[in-house]
Enzyme design. Structure first.
Site, PDB file in Angstrom:
ATOM      1  N   LEU A  12       0.858  -1.177   0.000  1.00 40.05           N
ATOM      2  CA  LEU A  12       0.000   0.000   0.000  1.00 40.05           C
ATOM      3  C   LEU A  12       0.897   1.230   0.000  1.00 40.05           C
ATOM      4  O   LEU A  12       1.738   1.387   0.889  1.00 40.05           O
ATOM      5  CB  LEU A  12      -0.902  -0.012   1.240  1.00 40.05           C
ATOM      6  N   GLY A  15      -0.119   8.587  -1.567  1.00 35.30           N
ATOM      7  CA  GLY A  15       0.343   9.667  -2.435  1.00 35.30           C
ATOM      8  C   GLY A  15       0.934   9.165  -3.724  1.00 35.30           C
ATOM      9  O   GLY A  15       1.995   9.622  -4.163  1.00 35.30           O
ATOM     10  N   SER A  17      -0.333   9.199  -6.892  1.00 37.29           N
ATOM     11  CA  SER A  17      -0.849   9.711  -8.163  1.00 37.29           C
ATOM     12  C   SER A  17       0.239  10.354  -9.020  1.00 37.29           C
ATOM     13  O   SER A  17       0.055  10.546 -10.225  1.00 37.29           O
ATOM     14  CB  SER A  17      -1.972  10.723  -7.905  1.00 37.29           C
ATOM     15  N   SER A  18       1.386  10.684  -8.424  1.00 37.28           N
ATOM     16  CA  SER A  18       2.479  11.305  -9.183  1.00 37.28           C
ATOM     17  C   SER A  18       3.757  11.210  -8.363  1.00 37.28           C
ATOM     18  O   SER A  18       3.756  10.744  -7.218  1.00 37.28           O
ATOM     19  CB  SER A  18       2.159  12.782  -9.488  1.00 37.28           C
ATOM     20  N   GLY A  19       4.864  11.650  -8.974  1.00 36.83           N
ATOM     21  CA  GLY A  19       6.112  11.815  -8.263  1.00 36.83           C
ATOM     22  C   GLY A  19       6.666  10.540  -7.643  1.00 36.83           C
ATOM     23  O   GLY A  19       6.601   9.451  -8.223  1.00 36.83           O
ATOM     24  N   SER A 136      13.457  12.604   4.481  1.00 36.21           N
ATOM     25  CA  SER A 136      14.227  13.572   3.699  1.00 36.21           C
ATOM     26  C   SER A 136      15.554  13.796   4.422  1.00 36.21           C
ATOM     27  O   SER A 136      15.651  13.574   5.639  1.00 36.21           O
ATOM     28  CB  SER A 136      13.462  14.895   3.603  1.00 36.21           C
ATOM     29  N   TYR A 149       8.543  22.366   7.067  1.00 35.40           N
ATOM     30  CA  TYR A 149       8.739  21.094   6.359  1.00 35.40           C
ATOM     31  C   TYR A 149       9.857  20.297   7.024  1.00 35.40           C
ATOM     32  O   TYR A 149       9.714  19.091   7.272  1.00 35.40           O
ATOM     33  CB  TYR A 149       9.072  21.362   4.891  1.00 35.40           C
TER      34      TYR A 149
END
Length: 280
Positions: A12, A15, A17-19, A136, A149
């Site tokens: 699973l 997020g 849908s892209s990238g 990150s 962020y």
């Protein structure tokens, strides 16, 4: 359960849908996983190598419904990749309201917490599972004019490491992937600061220019996707995986370079002293 898929691992990916999320879902599917990606809109037009579920990681009911759908269809979940997230356009920390700070934490950190809580009962029952959180290098480093962020990614680091200690004796491992700049549509969805101040105008603009320069030559999302697959399939997974050469260098510097050298390098790279001198 679909007998044709028996024996395949079920993944699973939030997020997707892209990238990075889409690249990770496609790479996992190519490696033989049965993959379910998620986005707030669910299925989208276009051929995909994985199925899509509607899921908003900021909503408890949406998370519960998506995981329930997955379990109804497949009967198990072997891998959760927590990728959903967004950033704030370069801005001073003072330029974002408390509501904006809460919003980015609600997706980038509490979204991971919600998803993890939803799958863990099933993984514990199986006594097996992997959770991979997309962090990150900003979970290890500061980001001037990106403080919120960076704060969410620091939180992901602490949560991931603590959770891995809790779960490893139950057959479940947790890893965090640490990319540097990645060339995705991520910046197209930046939340604009809601309290811009003239005091930060020059520095904000200088950091924005520098980020655009670096993004032009940044790694493609496939670099991160390969690292996700490496962490997912490792017999003895590590807690942390850097993704790409720049991320590896920055992680090394954070560990071994003197603090003053690292501090000066960050300011020089982002042109902070020059921009702040002009502003003053």
């Amino acid at each position: 359960m679909n007998m044709k898929k028996q024996g395949q691992k079920i993944a699973l990916v939030t997020g997707a849908s892209s990238g990075i999320g889409q690249a990770a879902a496609e790479r996992l599917a190519g490696a033989g996983y049965t993959v379910y990606g998620t986005s707030r809109r669910g299925s989208a037009a276009g051929a995909r190598s994985f199925q899509m579920l509607a899921l908003d990681v900021t909503q408890d009911a949406s998370v519960a419904e998506a995981v329930a759908q997955l379990m109804q269809r497949e009967g198990r979940v072997d891998l959760l990749v927590n990728n959903a997230g967004f950033g704030v356009a370069p801005a001073g920390a003072e330029e974002s309201s408390i509501a904006q700070a809460q919003a980015i934490f609600d997706t980038n950190f509490f979204g991971i917490v919600r998803m993890t809580r939803a799958v863990l009962p099933h993984m514990r029952e199986q006594r097996a599972g992997r959770i991979i959180n997309i962090g990150s290098v900003l979970g290890l480093l500061p980001m001037p004019y990106g403080a919120l962020y960076a704060a969410t990614k620091h939180a992901v680091e602490g949560y991931s490491e603590s959770l891995d200690h809790e779960l490893r004796t139950r057959g479940i491992r947790v890893s965090v992937i640490e990319p540097a700049y990645t060339n995705t549509p991520f910046d197209a969805n930046f939340l604009q600061p809601d309290a811009q101040l003239d005091a930060y105008r020059e520095a904000r603009a200088a950091v924005s220019r520098r980020v655009k320069e670096v993004m032009a030559t940044a790694d493609q999302p496939g670099v991160v996707a390969e690292t996700v697959l490496k962490a997912a399939s490792a017999a003895h997974p590590r807690l942390r995986y850097t993704a790409g050469g720049l991320a590896a260098r920055l992680s090394w510097l954070r560990r071994f370079a003197p603090a003053g050298v690292m501090d000066a390098g960050i300011r020089r790279d982002l042109r902070l002293d020059a921009a702040q001198a002009v502003q003053s």
